[in-house]
Design a protein around this motif. Structure first.
Motif, PDB file in Angstrom:
ATOM      1  N   ALA A 139     -36.634  76.948  18.744  1.00  0.00           N
ATOM      2  CA  ALA A 139     -35.997  75.866  17.966  1.00  0.00           C
ATOM      3  C   ALA A 139     -34.591  75.604  18.506  1.00  0.00           C
ATOM      4  O   ALA A 139     -34.143  74.452  18.593  1.00  0.00           O
ATOM      5  CB  ALA A 139     -35.934  76.251  16.495  1.00  0.00           C
ATOM      6  N   HIS A 140     -33.889  76.663  18.891  1.00  0.00           N
ATOM      7  CA  HIS A 140     -32.549  76.510  19.449  1.00  0.00           C
ATOM      8  C   HIS A 140     -32.604  75.656  20.714  1.00  0.00           C
ATOM      9  O   HIS A 140     -31.857  74.685  20.865  1.00  0.00           O
ATOM     10  CB  HIS A 140     -31.959  77.891  19.750  1.00  0.00           C
ATOM     11  N   GLN A 141     -33.522  76.007  21.615  1.00  0.00           N
ATOM     12  CA  GLN A 141     -33.624  75.259  22.883  1.00  0.00           C
ATOM     13  C   GLN A 141     -33.989  73.798  22.625  1.00  0.00           C
ATOM     14  O   GLN A 141     -33.426  72.897  23.242  1.00  0.00           O
ATOM     15  CB  GLN A 141     -34.698  75.877  23.775  1.00  0.00           C
ATOM     16  N   ASN A 142     -34.915  73.579  21.698  1.00  0.00           N
ATOM     17  CA  ASN A 142     -35.332  72.204  21.396  1.00  0.00           C
ATOM     18  C   ASN A 142     -34.171  71.375  20.869  1.00  0.00           C
ATOM     19  O   ASN A 142     -33.995  70.218  21.243  1.00  0.00           O
ATOM     20  CB  ASN A 142     -36.454  72.187  20.350  1.00  0.00           C
ATOM     21  N   ARG A 143     -33.358  71.981  19.988  1.00  0.00           N
ATOM     22  CA  ARG A 143     -32.243  71.214  19.406  1.00  0.00           C
ATOM     23  C   ARG A 143     -31.196  70.890  20.450  1.00  0.00           C
ATOM     24  O   ARG A 143     -30.657  69.782  20.487  1.00  0.00           O
ATOM     25  CB  ARG A 143     -31.635  71.980  18.243  1.00  0.00           C
ATOM     26  N   ILE A 144     -30.902  71.878  21.301  1.00  0.00           N
ATOM     27  CA  ILE A 144     -29.927  71.632  22.378  1.00  0.00           C
ATOM     28  C   ILE A 144     -30.433  70.481  23.251  1.00  0.00           C
ATOM     29  O   ILE A 144     -29.688  69.559  23.597  1.00  0.00           O
ATOM     30  CB  ILE A 144     -29.728  72.919  23.228  1.00  0.00           C
ATOM     31  N   GLU A 145     -31.710  70.530  23.588  1.00  0.00           N
ATOM     32  CA  GLU A 145     -32.326  69.500  24.438  1.00  0.00           C
ATOM     33  C   GLU A 145     -32.246  68.118  23.757  1.00  0.00           C
ATOM     34  O   GLU A 145     -31.931  67.121  24.388  1.00  0.00           O
ATOM     35  CB  GLU A 145     -33.773  69.920  24.700  1.00  0.00           C
ATOM     36  N   GLU A 146     -32.506  68.102  22.461  1.00  0.00           N
ATOM     37  CA  GLU A 146     -32.498  66.811  21.738  1.00  0.00           C
ATOM     38  C   GLU A 146     -31.111  66.192  21.692  1.00  0.00           C
ATOM     39  O   GLU A 146     -30.958  64.981  21.878  1.00  0.00           O
ATOM     40  CB  GLU A 146     -33.037  66.993  20.324  1.00  0.00           C
ATOM     41  N   ILE A 147     -30.094  66.999  21.410  1.00  0.00           N
ATOM     42  CA  ILE A 147     -28.765  66.351  21.336  1.00  0.00           C
ATOM     43  C   ILE A 147     -28.258  66.016  22.747  1.00  0.00           C
ATOM     44  O   ILE A 147     -27.545  65.044  22.935  1.00  0.00           O
ATOM     45  CB  ILE A 147     -27.698  67.095  20.497  1.00  0.00           C
ATOM     46  N   ARG A 148     -28.696  66.784  23.731  1.00  0.00           N
ATOM     47  CA  ARG A 148     -28.353  66.453  25.120  1.00  0.00           C
ATOM     48  C   ARG A 148     -28.883  65.055  25.459  1.00  0.00           C
ATOM     49  O   ARG A 148     -28.185  64.235  26.037  1.00  0.00           O
ATOM     50  CB  ARG A 148     -28.975  67.520  26.015  1.00  0.00           C
ATOM     51  N   LYS A 149     -30.132  64.784  25.078  1.00  0.00           N
ATOM     52  CA  LYS A 149     -30.724  63.460  25.346  1.00  0.00           C
ATOM     53  C   LYS A 149     -29.935  62.371  24.613  1.00  0.00           C
ATOM     54  O   LYS A 149     -29.684  61.304  25.140  1.00  0.00           O
ATOM     55  CB  LYS A 149     -32.178  63.425  24.853  1.00  0.00           C
ATOM     56  N   LYS A 150     -29.535  62.661  23.373  1.00  0.00           N
ATOM     57  CA  LYS A 150     -28.781  61.670  22.600  1.00  0.00           C
ATOM     58  C   LYS A 150     -27.410  61.409  23.250  1.00  0.00           C
ATOM     59  O   LYS A 150     -26.982  60.256  23.362  1.00  0.00           O
ATOM     60  CB  LYS A 150     -28.600  62.144  21.161  1.00  0.00           C
ATOM     61  N   PHE A 151     -26.734  62.472  23.674  1.00  0.00           N
ATOM     62  CA  PHE A 151     -25.430  62.302  24.343  1.00  0.00           C
ATOM     63  C   PHE A 151     -25.598  61.486  25.635  1.00  0.00           C
ATOM     64  O   PHE A 151     -24.747  60.667  25.977  1.00  0.00           O
ATOM     65  CB  PHE A 151     -24.808  63.660  24.675  1.00  0.00           C
ATOM     66  N   GLU A 152     -26.687  61.722  26.337  1.00  0.00           N
ATOM     67  CA  GLU A 152     -26.935  61.049  27.618  1.00  0.00           C
ATOM     68  C   GLU A 152     -27.019  59.529  27.438  1.00  0.00           C
ATOM     69  O   GLU A 152     -26.627  58.767  28.313  1.00  0.00           O
ATOM     70  CB  GLU A 152     -28.238  61.601  28.218  1.00  0.00           C
ATOM     71  N   GLN A 153     -27.529  59.094  26.270  1.00  0.00           N
ATOM     72  CA  GLN A 153     -27.732  57.644  26.047  1.00  0.00           C
ATOM     73  C   GLN A 153     -26.462  56.905  25.599  1.00  0.00           C
ATOM     74  O   GLN A 153     -26.500  55.696  25.397  1.00  0.00           O
ATOM     75  CB  GLN A 153     -28.809  57.445  24.979  1.00  0.00           C
ATOM     76  N   LEU A 154     -25.360  57.612  25.423  1.00  0.00           N
ATOM     77  CA  LEU A 154     -24.163  56.962  24.861  1.00  0.00           C
ATOM     78  C   LEU A 154     -23.344  56.261  25.944  1.00  0.00           C
ATOM     79  O   LEU A 154     -23.527  56.496  27.134  1.00  0.00           O
ATOM     80  CB  LEU A 154     -23.324  58.008  24.119  1.00  0.00           C
ATOM     81  N   LYS A 155     -22.438  55.397  25.467  1.00  0.00           N
ATOM     82  CA  LYS A 155     -21.698  54.561  26.414  1.00  0.00           C
ATOM     83  C   LYS A 155     -20.629  55.356  27.178  1.00  0.00           C
ATOM     84  O   LYS A 155     -20.157  56.397  26.703  1.00  0.00           O
ATOM     85  CB  LYS A 155     -21.071  53.367  25.695  1.00  0.00           C
ATOM     86  N   LYS A 156     -20.291  54.772  28.334  1.00  0.00           N
ATOM     87  CA  LYS A 156     -19.216  55.314  29.168  1.00  0.00           C
ATOM     88  C   LYS A 156     -17.942  55.449  28.328  1.00  0.00           C
ATOM     89  O   LYS A 156     -17.642  54.550  27.534  1.00  0.00           O
ATOM     90  CB  LYS A 156     -18.985  54.324  30.321  1.00  0.00           C
TER      91      LYS A 156
END
Ligand SMILES: C[S@@+](CC[C@H](N)C(=O)[O-])C[C@H]1O[C@@H](n2cnc3c(N)ncnc32)[C@H](O)[C@@H]1O
Length: 192
Positions: A139-156
């Protein structure tokens, strides 16, 4: 209470004893909150999200010190209740506390983010808030992965301050701008 000179002991006295005892491990120290806010709100009136806001210490301090629009999201209802109670006592208008899983929130509504290693309790027995809860590495790895994806989609230009932890949630598109408190407090900005 004068928030410009407030100490951790002063601030923690807003909380019942049970929550005061959690402060040293789980709530942001005043000095760290000050540095994080000045990075996250450097150009004025930003919208800032605290990912895992606990009893609200970072958010309450940040809202008292600035005109930034502060949001905290926290999964534990009792902590949200406590944070809202203090916000109301302090009559803070630029602050809201949401209850729920931060994974389901749309990060695009915010300019900058504060992340105090919120998933550590899933892998570290010393960080567990509820003794009966099981550790869960997957669950820890999944959550880290999920917020990483969300951060990746944000603006410059999006900014993140991380406090403690390994920072695997920060994508390569973010540049480490500076690091303080012996490397525990890190400031990131999205470049690409
Ligand atoms: C280390 S505490 C930090 C509290 C607060 N940010 C501060 O600095 O004072 C981390 C908090 O994240 C919360 N948390 C962990 N996983 C969460 C999730 N998926 N959604 C919402 N809150 C979460 C925990 O309940 C805990 O209160």
């Amino acid at each position: 209470m004068n928030f410009s000179t407030i100490t951790d002991a002063d601030f923690d006295s807003f909380y019942p004893v049970k929550l005061q005892r959690l402060s040293a491990t789980h709530w942001t120290p005043v000095a760290v909150a000050k540095k994080a806010l000045s990075f996250l709100n450097e150009d004025g009136k930003n919208t800032i999200l605290d990912l895992g806001s606990g009893a609200g210490k970072f958010c309450l301090l940040a809202a008292s010190w600035s005109n930034a629009e502060i949001t905290g999201i926290e999964q534990r209802a009792q902590l949200v209740q406590q944070a809202r109670k203090i916000a109301s006592q302090l009559q803070l208008q630029n602050l809201q506390f949401l209850q729920g899983d931060l994974i389901h929130l749309d990060f695009k509504d915010f300019d900058s983010f504060y992340f105090f290693n919120s998933f550590e309790e899933l892998i570290n027995p010393k960080d567990k808030m509820d003794k009966e809860e099981e550790l869960d590495i997957e669950a820890h790895q999944n959550r880290i992965e999920e917020i990483r994806k969300k951060f990746e989609q944000l603006k410059k230009g999006t900014r993140i301050a991380t406090y403690c932890g390994e920072c695997h949630e920060i994508p390569e598109s973010y540049l480490l701008i500076k690091s303080e408190n012996k490397g525990k407090l890190k400031f990131w900005e999205k470049r690409g």
